[in-house]
Design an enzyme around this catalytic site. Structure first.
Site, PDB file in Angstrom:
ATOM      1  N   LYS A  35     -10.635  15.688  -9.581  1.00 56.80           N
ATOM      2  CA  LYS A  35     -10.249  14.703  -8.755  1.00 56.80           C
ATOM      3  C   LYS A  35     -11.297  14.397  -7.908  1.00 56.80           C
ATOM      4  CE  LYS A  35      -5.720  15.391  -7.638  1.00 56.80           C
ATOM      5  NZ  LYS A  35      -4.617  16.079  -6.765  1.00 56.80           N
ATOM      6  N   THR A 122       4.753  15.490   4.480  1.00 54.23           N
ATOM      7  CA  THR A 122       6.248  15.641   4.705  1.00 54.23           C
ATOM      8  C   THR A 122       6.799  17.144   4.765  1.00 54.23           C
ATOM      9  OG1 THR A 122       6.501  13.504   3.555  1.00 54.23           O
ATOM     10  CG2 THR A 122       8.558  14.763   3.969  1.00 54.23           C
ATOM     11  N   PHE A 153       4.361   6.866   5.829  1.00 59.91           N
ATOM     12  CA  PHE A 153       5.441   6.418   5.271  1.00 59.91           C
ATOM     13  C   PHE A 153       4.972   5.487   3.923  1.00 59.91           C
ATOM     14  CE2 PHE A 153       6.252   7.085   9.762  1.00 59.91           C
ATOM     15  CZ  PHE A 153       7.416   7.726   9.792  1.00 59.91           C
ATOM     16  N   LYS A 208      10.319  11.329   9.280  1.00 58.19           N
ATOM     17  CA  LYS A 208      10.121  10.830   8.069  1.00 58.19           C
ATOM     18  C   LYS A 208      11.279  11.521   6.916  1.00 58.19           C
ATOM     19  CE  LYS A 208       7.897  10.216   4.082  1.00 58.19           C
ATOM     20  NZ  LYS A 208       6.560  10.635   3.749  1.00 58.19           N
ATOM     21  N   CYS A 264       8.995  11.998  -3.985  1.00 62.75           N
ATOM     22  CA  CYS A 264       9.611  11.932  -2.424  1.00 62.75           C
ATOM     23  C   CYS A 264      11.234  12.054  -2.171  1.00 62.75           C
ATOM     24  CB  CYS A 264       8.777  10.769  -1.642  1.00 62.75           C
ATOM     25  SG  CYS A 264       7.074  10.880  -1.391  1.00 62.75           S
TER      26      CYS A 264
HETATM   27  C1  UDX Z   1       9.568   6.535  -0.627  1.00 61.31           C
HETATM   28  C2  UDX Z   1       9.609   5.851   0.678  1.00 61.31           C
HETATM   29  O1  UDX Z   1       9.882   4.459   0.471  1.00 61.31           O
HETATM   30  C3  UDX Z   1       8.307   5.990   1.447  1.00 61.31           C
HETATM   31  O2  UDX Z   1       8.601   5.417   2.644  1.00 61.31           O
HETATM   32  C4  UDX Z   1       7.879   7.365   1.611  1.00 61.31           C
HETATM   33  O3  UDX Z   1       6.603   7.375   2.230  1.00 61.31           O
HETATM   34  C5  UDX Z   1       7.930   8.248   0.173  1.00 61.31           C
HETATM   35  O4  UDX Z   1       8.922   8.138  -0.539  1.00 61.31           O
HETATM   36  P1  UDX Z   1       8.124   5.917  -3.032  1.00 61.31           P
HETATM   37  O5  UDX Z   1       8.538   7.262  -3.618  1.00 61.31           O
HETATM   38  O6  UDX Z   1       6.736   5.516  -3.261  1.00 61.31           O
HETATM   39  O7  UDX Z   1       8.417   5.766  -1.445  1.00 61.31           O
HETATM   40  O8  UDX Z   1       9.228   5.029  -3.601  1.00 61.31           O
HETATM   41  P2  UDX Z   1      10.413   3.966  -3.266  1.00 61.31           P
HETATM   42  O9  UDX Z   1       9.703   2.494  -3.383  1.00 61.31           O
HETATM   43  O10 UDX Z   1      10.924   3.896  -1.754  1.00 61.31           O
HETATM   44  O11 UDX Z   1      11.504   3.944  -4.278  1.00 61.31           O
HETATM   45  C6  UDX Z   1      11.892   5.347  -4.648  1.00 61.31           C
HETATM   46  C7  UDX Z   1      12.973   5.057  -5.809  1.00 61.31           C
HETATM   47  O12 UDX Z   1      14.077   4.534  -5.585  1.00 61.31           O
HETATM   48  C8  UDX Z   1      12.262   4.491  -6.968  1.00 61.31           C
HETATM   49  O13 UDX Z   1      12.838   5.462  -8.071  1.00 61.31           O
HETATM   50  C9  UDX Z   1      13.013   3.209  -7.083  1.00 61.31           C
HETATM   51  O14 UDX Z   1      12.949   2.732  -8.208  1.00 61.31           O
HETATM   52  C10 UDX Z   1      14.210   3.517  -6.454  1.00 61.31           C
HETATM   53  N1  UDX Z   1      15.147   2.467  -5.854  1.00 61.31           N
HETATM   54  C11 UDX Z   1      14.590   1.731  -4.815  1.00 61.31           C
HETATM   55  C12 UDX Z   1      16.347   2.069  -6.315  1.00 61.31           C
HETATM   56  O15 UDX Z   1      16.826   2.768  -7.261  1.00 61.31           O
HETATM   57  N2  UDX Z   1      17.167   1.059  -5.749  1.00 61.31           N
HETATM   58  C13 UDX Z   1      16.699   0.337  -4.509  1.00 61.31           C
HETATM   59  O16 UDX Z   1      16.922  -0.777  -4.385  1.00 61.31           O
HETATM   60  C14 UDX Z   1      15.105   0.685  -4.328  1.00 61.31           C
END
Ligand code: UDX
Length: 475
Positions: A35, A122, A153, A208, A264
């Site tokens: 990395k 987190t 976030f 968070k 997450c």
């Molecule tokens: C999340 C939080 O949004 C972010 O603030 C935090 O810092 C880390 O965790 P991330 O894991 O990058 O971010 O993904 P996110 O965009 O939140 O989506 C999470 C999951 O939810 C994805 O699998 C997405 O497909 C799903 N999702 C999202 C849905 O199934 N429906 C929705 O309406 C929105």
């Protein structure tokens, strides 16, 4: 300012590059030689739009460097961001804090000047306090080191934008000095009007975890409604649109389908359940168990609907899978719902061909069974059904008429409710989706008329999967 960023995964690599981008002198630290080698050469070790550009720019300017040496980090700066992972502990719901503790244990005896350790990972509420105690026992006499919590976030896929233009900055410090230093670090963002919440460490840690729990709850709420829609003939997409017009509710995170995954949301709600039990408030957050179960059920419901679409069995059927990552614009397959479904239908005898724009290498490493294709048409060739499992933009731009010529049978399961289902239907596809009635064309008109056709979704949907999903989902 001079600062280090310890841990250069999805969070740390982006944070390091963005801190250099706003003018700081940054040293990124990691124990993973490959990395560090990639980052030092200006290559992002994972897919994140916009990251390679700011990496290269800041390495060239001399503001961003990388090392594997904690000693070099201790010598370089008095402000250290901790961005290492806090994964789910195997066989438990709780978070594994060993990486965070290893950083503190490794760094503490090397610090010769008063310093600030800023946690961004987190963590369960109470971690800053326990780390402070751990630190007090390990630092040299006469050296004062404070721990501050400043949760991150960022969303994968938007990580650079979220870091440079956050919705808010949350800082939990125990002294005015700690808070003042963080205001200095983030001065350009504060000048741009970003909200700054100054609080105690416990509240900062909890913000968070609470935010991710709320987002997960919103997704599981609409997926629960999708189940009710399937039983009643209602349409979950129209339902979500109508709910979303209410500003108190909002449309975002109300997209029903295969549910949430990634590094997450799933592990954070489980770690919260585990921590709440330790704090003897498990009753207060017990709804998160249901949130997790609803989410897990979407994977089974998707498998069941796909099997139904194929007439009751996967055995010997060729299935094209569109999408392997847990969401679009990422190459991350950690706890990916798409990959869990792929694993299950493979276990149930399907001949699976997977396409993903960025996630193939990670997907193949996590799940070697299926055939992987870099060309979406090749993945769909002679398929008996196509499953749309991750909503990459390029899948919405596919020409349904053209793809119908390539497959053996034009059957589409849109598990993300993201395709123009009427257009696919008009091109001759039998389209199914969770929470939506079946579309059939109205005779003599281009318009699609929606009718509900009873199908096998129901009690059978909650039957357990035959194989384990790729990443463990607690039963
Ligand atoms: C999340 C939080 O949004 C972010 O603030 C935090 O810092 C880390 O965790 P991330 O894991 O990058 O971010 O993904 P996110 O965009 O939140 O989506 C999470 C999951 O939810 C994805 O699998 C997405 O497909 C799903 N999702 C999202 C849905 O199934 N429906 C929705 O309406 C929105």
């Amino acid at each position: 300012m001079r600062l280090t960023v310890i841990g250069t995964g999805y969070l740390g690599a982006v944070h390091a590059a963005c801190m250099a981008e706003i003018g700081h002198e940054v040293l990124g630290v990691d124990t993973d030689a490959r990395k560090i080698e990639a980052l030092a050469a200006g290559r992002a070790p994972f897919f994140e739009p916009g990251l390679p550009e700011i990496l290269v720019r800041n390495i060239r300017s001399g503001r961003l460097r990388f090392t594997m040496s904690l000693q070099e980090a201790a010598d370089f700066a008095d402000l250290h961001f901790v961005c290492v992972g806090t994964p789910q502990r195997p066989g438990s719901l709780s978070a594994d804090l060993s990486h965070v503790e290893a950083v503190v244990d490794g760094l503490a005896p090397l610090l010769t000047r008063d310093s600030l350790i800023v946690g961004k990972s987190t963590v369960p509420v109470g971690t800053t306090r326990s780390l402070s105690r751990r630190l007090a026992a390990a630092v040299r006499p006469g050296v004062e080191v404070q721990v501050v919590w400043n949760p991150e976030f960022l969303r994968e896929g938007f990580a650079v934008r979220d870091t440079l233009h956050p919705d808010r900055l949350v800082v939990g410090a125990t002294t005015p000095d700690g808070d003042r230093l963080l205001r200095e670090v983030y001065a350009p963002m504060l000048q741009a009007g970003v909200a700054y919440v100054s609080t105690d460490p416990a509240t900062a840690e909890l913000v968070k975890v609470a935010a991710n729990s709320f987002l997960a709850t919103k997704i599981s709420f609409i997926n629960a409604m999708a189940e009710v829609c399937d039983a009643s003939g209602a349409d979950v997409v129209t339902l979500a649109d109508a709910l979303g017009h209410d500003e108190r509710i909002g449309r975002r995170f109300l997209s029903a389908g295969l549910g949430f995954g990634g590094g997450c949301l799933p592990k954070d709600i489980r770690a919260f359940l585990a921590r709440a039990e330790e704090l003897q408030v498990s009753e207060a957050v017990s709804f998160l168990r249901q949130v997790d179960r609803i989410n897990e059920r979407q994977r089974r419901r998707t498998v069941d609907l796909a099997r139904h679409l194929l007439g009751g069995s996967f055995a010997g059927r060729r299935v094209a899978v569109l999408g392997a990552t847990f969401k679009p614009d990422s190459d991350d397959v950690r706890d990916s719902p798409a990959l869990a479904v792929t694993a299950e239908i493979t276990a149930q005898g399907a001949d699976v061909r997977v396409h993903d724009p960025e996630g193939i290498d990670n997907a193949r490493a996590a799940l070697p069974g299926p055939e992987y294709h870099r060309d979406v048409v090749e993945a769909c060739r002679d398929a008996d059904a196509v499953l749309h499992l991750t909503e990459w933009r390029q899948y919405r731009e596919l020409d349904p008429a053209q793809l119908a010529q390539v497959v053996r049978a034009p059957r589409m399961l849109d598990a993300r409710n993201a395709l123009d289902q009427a257009a696919w239907h008009e091109a001759g596809w039998h389209v199914r989706a969770l929470g939506r009635p079946v579309h059939v064309p109205q005779p003599g008109q281009g318009e699609a008329l929606r009718v509900t056709i009873p199908h096998a979704l129901g009690a059978g949907c909650t039957a357990p999967m035959a194989g384990e999903p790729v990443s463990g989902v607690p039963k």
